[in-house]
Structure formats: C-alpha cells, structure tokens
Design an enzyme around this catalytic site. Structure first.
Site, PDB file in Angstrom:
ATOM      1  N   TYR A   1     -13.413  -2.769  10.403  1.00 20.19           N
ATOM      2  CA  TYR A   1     -12.499  -2.482  10.231  1.00 20.19           C
ATOM      3  C   TYR A   1     -11.770  -2.670  11.790  1.00 20.19           C
ATOM      4  O   TYR A   1     -10.403  -3.312  11.971  1.00 20.19           O
ATOM      5  CB  TYR A   1     -12.206  -0.708   9.829  1.00 20.19           C
ATOM      6  CG  TYR A   1     -11.187   0.247  10.312  1.00 20.19           C
ATOM      7  CD1 TYR A   1     -10.367  -0.442   9.016  1.00 20.19           C
ATOM      8  CD2 TYR A   1     -11.562   1.147  10.802  1.00 20.19           C
ATOM      9  CE1 TYR A   1      -9.194   0.826   8.254  1.00 20.19           C
ATOM     10  CE2 TYR A   1     -10.012   1.971  10.748  1.00 20.19           C
ATOM     11  CZ  TYR A   1      -8.791   0.943   9.645  1.00 20.19           C
ATOM     12  OH  TYR A   1      -7.745   1.875   9.650  1.00 20.19           O
ATOM     13  N   ALA A   2     -12.539  -2.473  13.019  1.00 25.12           N
ATOM     14  CA  ALA A   2     -12.487  -2.263  14.317  1.00 25.12           C
ATOM     15  C   ALA A   2     -11.608  -4.172  14.576  1.00 25.12           C
ATOM     16  O   ALA A   2     -10.380  -3.682  14.636  1.00 25.12           O
ATOM     17  CB  ALA A   2     -13.176  -2.359  15.133  1.00 25.12           C
TER      18      ALA A   2
ATOM     19  N   GLY B   1       1.167  -1.380  -0.039  1.00 26.40           N
ATOM     20  CA  GLY B   1       0.135   0.008   0.131  1.00 26.40           C
ATOM     21  C   GLY B   1       0.912   1.635  -0.339  1.00 26.40           C
ATOM     22  O   GLY B   1       0.663   2.185   0.598  1.00 26.40           O
TER      23      GLY B   1
ATOM     24  N   LYS C   1      -7.753  -4.498  12.737  1.00 28.49           N
ATOM     25  CA  LYS C   1      -6.650  -4.079  13.212  1.00 28.49           C
ATOM     26  C   LYS C   1      -6.672  -4.644  14.163  1.00 28.49           C
ATOM     27  O   LYS C   1      -5.146  -5.011  14.836  1.00 28.49           O
ATOM     28  CB  LYS C   1      -7.554  -2.407  13.285  1.00 28.49           C
ATOM     29  CG  LYS C   1      -7.577  -1.909  11.935  1.00 28.49           C
ATOM     30  CD  LYS C   1      -6.525  -2.050  10.764  1.00 28.49           C
ATOM     31  CE  LYS C   1      -6.866  -1.020  10.161  1.00 28.49           C
ATOM     32  NZ  LYS C   1      -4.999  -1.012   8.871  1.00 28.49           N
TER      33      LYS C   1
ATOM     34  N   SER D   1       1.716   3.387  -2.560  1.00 24.88           N
ATOM     35  CA  SER D   1       1.643   4.289  -3.414  1.00 24.88           C
ATOM     36  C   SER D   1       0.697   5.739  -3.216  1.00 24.88           C
ATOM     37  O   SER D   1       0.995   6.772  -3.400  1.00 24.88           O
ATOM     38  CB  SER D   1       0.122   3.905  -4.491  1.00 24.88           C
ATOM     39  OG  SER D   1      -1.084   3.147  -3.764  1.00 24.88           O
ATOM     40  N   ARG D   2       0.243   5.887  -1.874  1.00 22.96           N
ATOM     41  CA  ARG D   2      -1.064   7.103  -1.713  1.00 22.96           C
ATOM     42  C   ARG D   2      -0.941   6.797   0.214  1.00 22.96           C
ATOM     43  O   ARG D   2      -0.044   5.592   1.009  1.00 22.96           O
ATOM     44  CB  ARG D   2      -2.429   6.677  -1.479  1.00 22.96           C
ATOM     45  CG  ARG D   2      -2.400   7.140  -3.354  1.00 22.96           C
ATOM     46  CD  ARG D   2      -3.652   6.792  -3.322  1.00 22.96           C
ATOM     47  NE  ARG D   2      -4.934   5.271  -3.243  1.00 22.96           N
ATOM     48  CZ  ARG D   2      -5.785   6.102  -2.658  1.00 22.96           C
ATOM     49  NH1 ARG D   2      -5.899   6.692  -1.827  1.00 22.96           N
ATOM     50  NH2 ARG D   2      -5.953   4.428  -2.647  1.00 22.96           N
TER      51      ARG D   2
ATOM     52  N   ASN E   1     -14.590   1.675  17.137  1.00 17.75           N
ATOM     53  CA  ASN E   1     -15.823   2.680  16.807  1.00 17.75           C
ATOM     54  C   ASN E   1     -16.369   1.777  15.721  1.00 17.75           C
ATOM     55  O   ASN E   1     -16.856   1.951  15.382  1.00 17.75           O
ATOM     56  CB  ASN E   1     -14.227   3.290  15.868  1.00 17.75           C
ATOM     57  CG  ASN E   1     -14.733   4.936  15.132  1.00 17.75           C
ATOM     58  OD1 ASN E   1     -15.373   5.413  15.809  1.00 17.75           O
ATOM     59  ND2 ASN E   1     -14.098   5.005  14.539  1.00 17.75           N
TER      60      ASN E   1
ATOM     61  N   SER F   1      -4.995   0.151  13.550  1.00 20.47           N
ATOM     62  CA  SER F   1      -5.858   1.399  13.932  1.00 20.47           C
ATOM     63  C   SER F   1      -5.900   2.052  15.458  1.00 20.47           C
ATOM     64  O   SER F   1      -6.154   0.456  15.986  1.00 20.47           O
ATOM     65  CB  SER F   1      -6.543   2.009  13.485  1.00 20.47           C
ATOM     66  OG  SER F   1      -7.923   2.544  13.682  1.00 20.47           O
TER      67      SER F   1
ATOM     68  N   VAL G   1      -2.629  -7.149  -2.059  1.00 17.02           N
ATOM     69  CA  VAL G   1      -2.339  -8.040  -1.117  1.00 17.02           C
ATOM     70  C   VAL G   1      -3.100  -9.574  -0.442  1.00 17.02           C
ATOM     71  O   VAL G   1      -2.914  -9.717   0.632  1.00 17.02           O
ATOM     72  CB  VAL G   1      -1.892  -7.122   0.053  1.00 17.02           C
ATOM     73  CG1 VAL G   1      -1.135  -5.787   0.026  1.00 17.02           C
ATOM     74  CG2 VAL G   1      -3.237  -6.152   0.590  1.00 17.02           C
TER      75      VAL G   1
HETATM   76  P1  NAP Z   1      -5.184   5.309   1.620  1.00 16.08           P
HETATM   77  O1  NAP Z   1      -4.571   6.693   1.382  1.00 16.08           O
HETATM   78  O2  NAP Z   1      -6.153   5.312   1.146  1.00 16.08           O
HETATM   79  O3  NAP Z   1      -4.122   4.653   1.309  1.00 16.08           O
HETATM   80  C1  NAP Z   1      -4.142   2.828   1.172  1.00 16.08           C
HETATM   81  C2  NAP Z   1      -2.878   2.223   0.023  1.00 16.08           C
HETATM   82  O4  NAP Z   1      -3.458   1.033   0.214  1.00 16.08           O
HETATM   83  C3  NAP Z   1      -3.103   2.828  -1.577  1.00 16.08           C
HETATM   84  O5  NAP Z   1      -1.537   2.846  -1.367  1.00 16.08           O
HETATM   85  C4  NAP Z   1      -4.154   1.691  -2.112  1.00 16.08           C
HETATM   86  O6  NAP Z   1      -3.420   1.514  -3.716  1.00 16.08           O
HETATM   87  C5  NAP Z   1      -3.235   0.800  -1.640  1.00 16.08           C
HETATM   88  N1  NAP Z   1      -4.097  -0.777  -1.065  1.00 16.08           N
HETATM   89  C6  NAP Z   1      -5.166  -0.859  -0.922  1.00 16.08           C
HETATM   90  N2  NAP Z   1      -6.159  -1.622  -0.712  1.00 16.08           N
HETATM   91  C7  NAP Z   1      -4.995  -2.624  -1.335  1.00 16.08           C
HETATM   92  C8  NAP Z   1      -5.416  -4.298  -2.046  1.00 16.08           C
HETATM   93  N3  NAP Z   1      -6.069  -4.972  -2.176  1.00 16.08           N
HETATM   94  N4  NAP Z   1      -3.870  -4.628  -2.660  1.00 16.08           N
HETATM   95  C9  NAP Z   1      -2.382  -3.772  -2.121  1.00 16.08           C
HETATM   96  N5  NAP Z   1      -2.292  -2.420  -2.442  1.00 16.08           N
HETATM   97  C10 NAP Z   1      -4.033  -2.190  -1.399  1.00 16.08           C
HETATM   98  O7  NAP Z   1      -4.956   4.943   3.163  1.00 16.08           O
HETATM   99  P2  NAP Z   1      -4.090   5.537   4.381  1.00 16.08           P
HETATM  100  O8  NAP Z   1      -4.905   6.163   5.236  1.00 16.08           O
HETATM  101  O9  NAP Z   1      -2.530   5.806   3.769  1.00 16.08           O
HETATM  102  O10 NAP Z   1      -4.113   4.534   5.154  1.00 16.08           O
HETATM  103  C11 NAP Z   1      -3.129   3.881   5.407  1.00 16.08           C
HETATM  104  C12 NAP Z   1      -3.040   2.299   6.621  1.00 16.08           C
HETATM  105  O11 NAP Z   1      -3.277   3.560   7.703  1.00 16.08           O
HETATM  106  C13 NAP Z   1      -3.927   1.681   6.442  1.00 16.08           C
HETATM  107  O12 NAP Z   1      -3.601   0.283   6.918  1.00 16.08           O
HETATM  108  C14 NAP Z   1      -4.793   2.318   6.900  1.00 16.08           C
HETATM  109  O13 NAP Z   1      -6.665   1.383   7.984  1.00 16.08           O
HETATM  110  C15 NAP Z   1      -4.245   3.135   8.383  1.00 16.08           C
HETATM  111  N6  NAP Z   1      -5.101   4.444   9.401  1.00 16.08           N
HETATM  112  C16 NAP Z   1      -4.900   5.363   8.485  1.00 16.08           C
HETATM  113  C17 NAP Z   1      -5.564   6.416   9.870  1.00 16.08           C
HETATM  114  C18 NAP Z   1      -6.006   7.174   8.951  1.00 16.08           C
HETATM  115  O14 NAP Z   1      -6.919   8.178   9.574  1.00 16.08           O
HETATM  116  N7  NAP Z   1      -5.480   7.864   7.262  1.00 16.08           N
HETATM  117  C19 NAP Z   1      -6.092   5.963  10.860  1.00 16.08           C
HETATM  118  C20 NAP Z   1      -5.551   4.494  11.355  1.00 16.08           C
HETATM  119  C21 NAP Z   1      -5.157   3.736  10.331  1.00 16.08           C
HETATM  120  P3  NAP Z   1      -4.150   2.072  -4.293  1.00 16.08           P
HETATM  121  O15 NAP Z   1      -3.478   3.212  -4.489  1.00 16.08           O
HETATM  122  O16 NAP Z   1      -3.352   1.294  -5.806  1.00 16.08           O
HETATM  123  O17 NAP Z   1      -5.680   2.334  -4.093  1.00 16.08           O
END
Ligand code: NAP
Length: 247
Positions: free
Chosen positions: A155-156, A12, A159, A14-15, A149, A142, A64
């Site tokens: 999701y919870a 993951g 995690k 890319s973003r 939540n 998370s 994944v």
């Molecule tokens: P995001 O900006 O939506 O980025 C998600 C990333 O995961 C993207 O690179 C996406 O690829 C990739 N992805 C999604 N499904 C996938 C799959 N099946 N196989 C391979 N890659 C996949 O999310 P984020 O906020 O950075 O979150 C990253 C992690 O932190 C997650 O596990 C999330 O649960 C956790 N988290 C985030 C927050 C928050 O507030 N943002 C809080 C707690 C935990 P594409 O670009 O190709 O779609």
C-alpha cells in the site's frame, strides 16, 4: 439543472472518501461522473442524492485496473456531460500483511488498483484537458506513502508512487494551465478502516494529535478546495490531512 456546470469525474465514488467527494462537488455546482467496482446499489442511492443537489449524474461499474474500461467511461462522460474540469482518483484497496508473508496477489492487486488505476484515469483525462488548456486532477494518496507503515509495504509503495506520479505530471502539464495535486489522508472513518482490528485502530489513534479519526467529509472539503480556482496556484503538492499523525 443547467448546461454549464463544470464536470467532475471521480473514481471509487460509491463509498467513503469518494462518496463524500461526489456529494461535496455536486453541492458545489458540478455535474458528476463516478465509478465503482462492485457495489451497484450503493452507487444508485448516491446518484439519487447527488441529483437532488442539482447535478446531472453518470455512474458506471468500471474497474480502474482495466485501461480500456476507464477510457470508455471517460469518453462516455465527455459525450454525455461535457469536458472534464476535475478528476479525482479515490479508488483504492488495502491487503495488509507482513512482507515475508505477502503473496504475489496481495502485492499486485494493491499496486494495480491504487497505482495503475491512477495512471489509467489520469492518462484518459489529460489530453482533452491539454487541448482545452484547463482542468485539474486530485489523486488520493495516503500518509503511508510519505512515512511508511508496517504491514503496508504494498500500500505504501502504491501511495508513494502516486505522490511521485502527481508531481511529475504537474511538471509535465503545468504549462497547459493544468494543476495536479495529491491528498494524503491519515486515519479516516470509512469502511477501509472499519476492516482494521480495534487494537490496531487504538494504537494508530494514539499517534494522532487531535485524538480522533478524520471524516470523509473533511477530506472531501480539501479535495473540493484543491479542485477550485481558490487553489489556482497550488500544483504538485502532497497535502496531508491527518490530524497531526506525525508530529
Ligand atoms: P472505501 O470506503 O473502502 O471505498 C473504496 C472505494 O473504491 C469504493 O467506492 C470502491 O468501490 C472503490 N474501488 C475499489 N477498488 C476499485 C476498482 N478496482 N475499481 C473501481 N473502484 C474501486 O475506501 P476509502 O477509505 O474511502 O478510501 C478512498 C481512498 O482514500 C483510497 O485510495 C484509500 O487508499 C485512501 N485513503 C483512505 C484512508 C482511510 O483511512 N480511510 C487513509 C488514507 C488514504 P465498491 O464500492 O464498488 O467496492
């Protein structure tokens, strides 16, 4: 570019948090292998940015949830870049819904991406780390997996599963010198949160002692610390980075 940079593998990448981690670890001297699901253009831009920081970069479109694809990506990384020193699992999705309305697909897509995905990546990297008697893993969890939540039972659960998984694996492989930790972010400013309505975001921020969202860079700093020798005695921890969301 040198031959002896350690290799970091990031799912993951890319973003969001994964992307910030790619850039932080590239700046810290790692070669990088990252995967994404669909956003190839974002991945290509990022690969170039990481190369400017001196990293050799391999990036692949790997879902994944597909164990064979993950194995192939890990094998290609080891062959092209060398042994994996650090694995970071950041691939994750949300499909928020009240439980009574939740479809089978909303449940299973979140569990398979967030939890099966961690299983697939960790299983694929661990045996080589055991043979080398070194390496470490950081799984992105998370605070929802710690406190729960509303509207995020799926999701919870995924995690909380990651936290139990990481602690168990830490116990299993500690004797090989391998460390496994999870990072539990609160509210971080990424695309994932941008999808949430302004009202819900406002309500969530009201609970954050620091009164603001975290940044992906702040989470990446913590990941890089846990991946480094500076965290050499930290394993099996769930490290919260949440601006004081539950104080
Ligand atoms: P995001 O900006 O939506 O980025 C998600 C990333 O995961 C993207 O690179 C996406 O690829 C990739 N992805 C999604 N499904 C996938 C799959 N099946 N196989 C391979 N890659 C996949 O999310 P984020 O906020 O950075 O979150 C990253 C992690 O932190 C997650 O596990 C999330 O649960 C956790 N988290 C985030 C927050 C928050 O507030 N943002 C809080 C707690 C935990 P594409 O670009 O190709 O779609």
């Amino acid at each position: 570019m040198t031959d002896n940079r350690p290799v970091a593998l990031i799912s993951g990448g890319s973003r969001g948090i994964g992307r910030a981690t790619v850039l932080k670890l590239a700046a810290d001297g790692y070669d990088i292998s990252f995967c994404f699901r669909s956003q190839r253009e974002a991945a290509e831009v990022l690969a170039k940015e990481a190369e400017v920081l001196g990293a050799r970069v391999l990036h692949r479109g790997v879902d994944v949830t597909d164990a064979a694809a993950v194995r192939g990506w890990v094998a290609e990384t080891e062959k092209d870049l060398g042994p994996i020193e650090t694995a970071v699992t950041s691939a994750g999705i949300t499909r928020d819904k009240a439980l009574v309305m939740m479809s089978d697909d909303e449940w299973s897509s979140v569990l398979s991406t967030n939890l099966d995905g961690v299983f697939h990546v960790c299983r694929a990297v661990t045996f080589a780390m055991m043979k080398r008697r070194r390496g470490n893993i950081v799984n992105i969890s998370s605070v929802a997996g710690v406190y729960g939540n509303a509207t995020q039972t799926n999701y919870a659960a995924s995690k909380a599963g990651i936290n139990g998984f990481s602690r168990s694996l830490a116990k299993e492989v500690g004797r090989y010198g391998i460390r496994v930790n999870s990072v539990a972010p609160g509210f971080v400013d990424t695309d994932m949160v941008a999808a949430v309505s302004e009202r819900v975001r406002g309500e969530a921020l009201a609970d954050v002692a620091l009164g603001r969202m975290g940044t992906a860079d702040e989470v990446a700093e913590l990941v890089a610390f846990l991946a480094s020798e500076r965290a050499g005695y930290i394993t099996g921890s769930v490290v919260q980075i949440d601006g004081g969301i539950a104080l």
